[in-house]
Write a protein that holds these residues in place. Structure first.
Motif, PDB file in Angstrom:
ATOM      1  N   LEU A  41      39.081  37.878  33.958  1.00 26.88           N
ATOM      2  CA  LEU A  41      39.759  38.704  34.960  1.00 26.88           C
ATOM      3  C   LEU A  41      38.911  39.900  35.353  1.00 26.88           C
ATOM      4  O   LEU A  41      38.865  40.274  36.532  1.00 26.88           O
ATOM      5  CB  LEU A  41      41.109  39.175  34.411  1.00 26.88           C
ATOM      6  CG  LEU A  41      42.155  38.098  34.152  1.00 26.88           C
ATOM      7  CD1 LEU A  41      43.382  38.703  33.492  1.00 26.88           C
ATOM      8  CD2 LEU A  41      42.549  37.411  35.449  1.00 26.88           C
ATOM      9  N   ALA A  46      34.179  42.603  41.165  1.00 29.67           N
ATOM     10  CA  ALA A  46      33.556  42.252  42.439  1.00 29.67           C
ATOM     11  C   ALA A  46      34.325  42.796  43.635  1.00 29.67           C
ATOM     12  O   ALA A  46      33.891  42.627  44.782  1.00 29.67           O
ATOM     13  CB  ALA A  46      33.444  40.727  42.555  1.00 29.67           C
ATOM     14  N   ARG A  47      35.443  43.466  43.399  1.00 26.00           N
ATOM     15  CA  ARG A  47      36.280  43.968  44.485  1.00 26.00           C
ATOM     16  C   ARG A  47      35.814  45.356  44.915  1.00 26.00           C
ATOM     17  O   ARG A  47      35.220  46.111  44.139  1.00 26.00           O
ATOM     18  CB  ARG A  47      37.744  43.982  44.066  1.00 26.00           C
ATOM     19  CG  ARG A  47      38.268  42.601  43.684  1.00 26.00           C
ATOM     20  CD  ARG A  47      39.756  42.631  43.392  1.00 26.00           C
ATOM     21  NE  ARG A  47      40.232  41.343  42.908  1.00 26.00           N
ATOM     22  CZ  ARG A  47      40.617  40.343  43.675  1.00 26.00           C
ATOM     23  NH1 ARG A  47      40.572  40.490  44.999  1.00 26.00           N
ATOM     24  NH2 ARG A  47      41.042  39.206  43.161  1.00 26.00           N
ATOM     25  N   ARG A  57      45.924  32.741  35.830  1.00 22.49           N
ATOM     26  CA  ARG A  57      44.888  33.136  36.774  1.00 22.49           C
ATOM     27  C   ARG A  57      45.076  34.599  37.124  1.00 22.49           C
ATOM     28  O   ARG A  57      46.152  35.166  36.974  1.00 22.49           O
ATOM     29  CB  ARG A  57      44.958  32.267  38.021  1.00 22.49           C
ATOM     30  CG  ARG A  57      44.698  30.798  37.750  1.00 22.49           C
ATOM     31  CD  ARG A  57      44.303  30.115  39.035  1.00 22.49           C
ATOM     32  NE  ARG A  57      45.399  30.053  39.971  1.00 22.49           N
ATOM     33  CZ  ARG A  57      46.228  29.031  40.065  1.00 22.49           C
ATOM     34  NH1 ARG A  57      46.096  28.004  39.259  1.00 22.49           N
ATOM     35  NH2 ARG A  57      47.219  29.029  40.962  1.00 22.49           N
ATOM     36  N   THR A  58      44.016  35.215  37.617  1.00 18.99           N
ATOM     37  CA  THR A  58      44.077  36.637  37.927  1.00 18.99           C
ATOM     38  C   THR A  58      45.024  36.911  39.077  1.00 18.99           C
ATOM     39  O   THR A  58      45.038  36.182  40.073  1.00 18.99           O
ATOM     40  CB  THR A  58      42.673  37.171  38.289  1.00 18.99           C
ATOM     41  OG1 THR A  58      42.792  38.538  38.622  1.00 18.99           O
ATOM     42  CG2 THR A  58      42.066  36.418  39.447  1.00 18.99           C
ATOM     43  N   GLN A  85      36.116  39.086  37.856  1.00 15.62           N
ATOM     44  CA  GLN A  85      36.625  38.936  39.220  1.00 15.62           C
ATOM     45  C   GLN A  85      37.007  40.288  39.822  1.00 15.62           C
ATOM     46  O   GLN A  85      36.735  40.542  40.998  1.00 15.62           O
ATOM     47  CB  GLN A  85      37.826  38.002  39.223  1.00 15.62           C
ATOM     48  CG  GLN A  85      37.500  36.583  38.783  1.00 15.62           C
ATOM     49  CD  GLN A  85      38.694  35.659  38.892  1.00 15.62           C
ATOM     50  OE1 GLN A  85      39.508  35.766  39.794  1.00 15.62           O
ATOM     51  NE2 GLN A  85      38.816  34.736  37.947  1.00 15.62           N
ATOM     52  N   GLU A  86      37.645  41.144  39.022  1.00 15.32           N
ATOM     53  CA  GLU A  86      38.060  42.446  39.553  1.00 15.32           C
ATOM     54  C   GLU A  86      36.868  43.332  39.883  1.00 15.32           C
ATOM     55  O   GLU A  86      36.898  44.104  40.838  1.00 15.32           O
ATOM     56  CB  GLU A  86      38.965  43.156  38.544  1.00 15.32           C
ATOM     57  CG  GLU A  86      40.336  42.543  38.393  1.00 15.32           C
ATOM     58  CD  GLU A  86      41.158  42.652  39.661  1.00 15.32           C
ATOM     59  OE1 GLU A  86      41.129  43.723  40.303  1.00 15.32           O
ATOM     60  OE2 GLU A  86      41.810  41.666  40.027  1.00 15.32           O
TER      61      GLU A  86
END
Length: 305
Positions: free
Chosen positions: A188, A194-195, A4-5, A191-192
């Motif tokens: 990954l 969206a930060r 997982r990330t 998800q990144e």
């Protein structure tokens, strides 16, 4: 194993909400995170074993007591002794010398597979995550198709088309292993992206390549490292099987898979070491790489190994 990330590295962008990271800051944070991924005694033992085989691959030709390509018919199937520590095979080749010299060819092929597949997987994964839309869907279907073909099967097809050796199988296996890395990178990266720190880089007008290299890759590097260690073990097993079938590394170059194949006759004649020793070496290296990969994956997931 669950890859997982990891939580994003602390950067000035995440602390201040807008400022970009100073040069080298994110890379230093990533290096510190990788150093914290150490495991227990089993992990340390596997790392020590892999370091030993790495040294043998680099300096094996100078450490071997005999030339592994030169056989003596007078020393055929000699048992272990002072002159030949692990005995000889049916061609009179020193098994110990062939083992340590064959480490280079046995590890170089999987290393090339991992390097090529990782580089291609990173490029495809980042591209699909960044563009999204129909491009993401189309490339996702292409990766699904590649998943349906085992790496060893593609390697055999490559040998049938281009001949025996290592070049064609390595390229074919790199293509077969690429989707695994691409899927990890794509997940990954989505998800990144969206930060907030990614938005900060975009607001400042940085290019996609700059954001990927400076922001995304350092944050997903530890997970990629864990995936690569697992891929290396499987690639080693596949290439050893290919050499065992006589389609990979060709004589007189020493190779563990070819040694196992050539030692079958010796097993029937009561001298099994020429086949057992390289088989044990393959198992040890594959298990060690999988243990290291599992340990890194568990640490990244926040579990104790």
């Amino acid at each position: 194993m669950s890859l997982r990330t990891p939580p994003p590295a602390a950067t000035p962008a995440t602390r201040a909400g807008a400022a970009a990271a100073p040069p080298g800051g994110m890379l230093r944070a990533t290096s510190a995170r990788i150093r914290r991924l150490g495991g227990g005694p089993l992990h340390a033992s596997c790392m020590l074993l892999l370091s030993l085989f790495l040294l043998l691959s680099l300096f094996g030709p100078w450490l071997a007591p005999y030339d592994p390509t030169f056989g003596s018919l007078g020393d055929t199937l000699v048992g272990p002794g002072a002159q030949h520590w692990l005995g000889t095979d049916q061609g009179g080749h020193d098994t110990f010398s062939a083992l340590i010299v064959g480490t280079r060819s046995s590890l170089a092929g999987p290393l090339a597979v991992v390097l090529f597949s990782t580089a291609a997987g990173i490029a495809v994964g980042l591209f699909t995550a960044w563009r999204g839309g129909w491009i993401d869907t189309l490339l996702g279907r292409v990766l699904d198709i590649l998943f349906a073909f085992p790496a060893l099967l593609l390697a055999i097809l490559a040998v049938a088309l281009f001949g025996k050796g290592m070049t064609a199988p390595v390229i074919a296996m790199a293509i077969a292993y690429m989707p695994y890395t691409a899927r990890v990178v794509r997940g990954l990266a989505v998800q990144e992206m969206a930060r907030p720190y990614i938005a900060a880089y975009r607001v400042q007008g940085h290019s996609a390549v700059f954001v990927a290299v400076r922001a995304l890759l350092p944050n997903i590097a530890p997970t990629l490292l864990a995936q690569s260690t697992v891929n290396f073990g499987y690639a080693l097993l596949d290439l050893a099987a290919l050499s065992f079938l006589g389609l990979g590394v060709q004589p007189p170059t020493p190779d563990w898979g070819a040694m196992i194949n050539q030692g079958q006759t010796a097993v029937l004649q009561g001298q099994p070491l020429s086949a057992i020793v390289p088989a044990v070496a393959v198992v040890l290296v594959v298990v060690a790489f999988n243990v290291v990969g599992e340990t890194l994956g568990d640490r990244l997931a926040g579990r104790d190994s």
